[in-house]
Write a protein that holds these residues in place. Structure first.
Motif, PDB file in Angstrom:
ATOM      1  N   ARG A  11       5.344   5.451  -2.895  1.00 53.85           N
ATOM      2  CA  ARG A  11       6.489   6.054  -1.628  1.00 53.85           C
ATOM      3  C   ARG A  11       6.036   4.971  -1.040  1.00 53.85           C
ATOM      4  N   LEU A  12       6.744   4.424  -0.123  1.00 51.67           N
ATOM      5  CA  LEU A  12       5.879   2.757   0.061  1.00 51.67           C
ATOM      6  C   LEU A  12       5.230   3.480   1.628  1.00 51.67           C
ATOM      7  N   GLU A  54       0.685  -0.871   0.636  1.00 53.14           N
ATOM      8  CA  GLU A  54       0.071   0.367   0.092  1.00 53.14           C
ATOM      9  C   GLU A  54       1.177   0.944   0.330  1.00 53.14           C
ATOM     10  N   THR A  55       0.465   2.227  -0.600  1.00 52.07           N
ATOM     11  CA  THR A  55       1.835   3.677  -1.309  1.00 52.07           C
ATOM     12  C   THR A  55       0.899   4.385  -0.558  1.00 52.07           C
ATOM     13  N   THR A  56       2.005   5.703  -1.715  1.00 55.02           N
ATOM     14  CA  THR A  56       1.010   7.202  -0.962  1.00 55.02           C
ATOM     15  C   THR A  56       0.544   7.584  -2.541  1.00 55.02           C
ATOM     16  N   ALA A  77      11.577   3.863   5.910  1.00 55.90           N
ATOM     17  CA  ALA A  77      11.307   3.342   4.779  1.00 55.90           C
ATOM     18  C   ALA A  77      12.946   2.352   4.091  1.00 55.90           C
ATOM     19  N   THR A  78      13.147   2.505   3.800  1.00 58.35           N
ATOM     20  CA  THR A  78      15.156   2.532   3.823  1.00 58.35           C
ATOM     21  C   THR A  78      14.958   1.106   4.320  1.00 58.35           C
ATOM     22  N   GLN A  79      14.717   0.488   5.427  1.00 58.40           N
ATOM     23  CA  GLN A  79      14.897  -0.513   6.702  1.00 58.40           C
ATOM     24  C   GLN A  79      14.274  -1.026   5.830  1.00 58.40           C
ATOM     25  N   VAL A 107       6.863  -0.162  -8.054  1.00 60.68           N
ATOM     26  CA  VAL A 107       6.913   0.591  -6.713  1.00 60.68           C
ATOM     27  C   VAL A 107       8.663  -0.019  -6.173  1.00 60.68           C
ATOM     28  N   LEU A 108       8.341  -1.326  -5.824  1.00 62.91           N
ATOM     29  CA  LEU A 108      10.225  -1.535  -5.428  1.00 62.91           C
ATOM     30  C   LEU A 108      10.722  -1.100  -5.594  1.00 62.91           C
TER      31      LEU A 108
END
Length: 228
Positions: free
Chosen positions: A25-26, A15-17, A76-78, A108-109
């Motif tokens: 964005r995630l 699910e994203t923005t 988000a990076t993690q 997205v990924l």
């Protein structure tokens, strides 16, 4: 010939923005691992702080607000690193990853990973019930959303538009379609390769339809499972 139905498979959903996979964005991610009988072997869920405001229209769909993501989400990076590592491990074991309209999630990924300086994974083999359904039942009228397809194939979908529920529903939907249409019971890598061709043809057909309707500049990207 070993059908993908005979072994384990994973399911993946984000699910994203927003709707555009190149810019979204995630926010949340889920991966569920199932055995050949669809028993859940493992389940993983993440909530990320996307680092940007979550639009109200996105919150209305998945229920995650900006304040919630900032207060409780991981960086988000993690999340992207953990998610990519898990999916890459499944792909390395030739475990297919199922996603409804998988091109959105894997795109997205890809683009989110690039923003955060992370390496892109190779998404193969992927199984997409959205592509499968359009291939085997081309002329069925009505919507082809996850909700609509689950209703058509009698798959329960509770808490739609949460990544965990959508991932599990996609896995069960793919199984139901393949059981109804035995020509889809191929080895996972072979089915992946077929879907690359089917996705391109489906996009071309839709583009031709739009141009026949007067939208002469319509261009539909048929690359799969990652958009250009």
């Amino acid at each position: 010939m070993n059908s993908w139905l005979a072994g384990p498979r994973a399911a993946f959903d984000l699910e994203t923005t927003g709707r555009n996979p190149l810019t979204a964005r995630l926010v949340t991610a889920s991966v569920v691992l199932l055995d050949a009988n669809e028993a859940i072997l493992a389940s993983h869920e993440w909530l990320a702080d996307p680092g940007v405001e979550i639009p109200a229209e996105a919150t209305a769909i998945h229920g995650i607000s900006t304040d919630h993501a900032r207060a409780e989400g991981q960086p988000a990076t993690q999340v992207l690193g953990e998610l990519s590592t898990l999916l890459a491990n499944y792909f390395a074991q030739q475990i297919p990853v199922i996603g409804f309209n998988a091109c959105y999630d894997f795109s997205v990924l890809k683009y989110e990973s690039a923003r955060h300086g992370l390496a892109e994974i190779t998404a193969l083999p992927v199984i997409d019930p959205f592509i499968l359904d359009k291939q085997v039942d081309r002329f069925r009228k009505g919507k082809r959303t996850l909700v609509a397809c689950c209703e058509h194939y009698h798959i329960p979908l509770l808490a739609a538009h949460t990544s965990a529920a959508d991932a599990l529903a996609a896995a069960r939907l793919a199984t139901a379609i393949a059981r109804q249409y035995p020509e889809l019971q191929l080895p996972a890598t072979q089915l992946h390769q077929e879907q690359v061709k089917w996705a391109a043809a489906q996009a071309q057909n839709f583009q031709d339809f739009l141009r026949e309707q007067g939208r002469h500049d319509a261009v539909i990207d048929g690359t799969w499972p990652v958009a250009r």
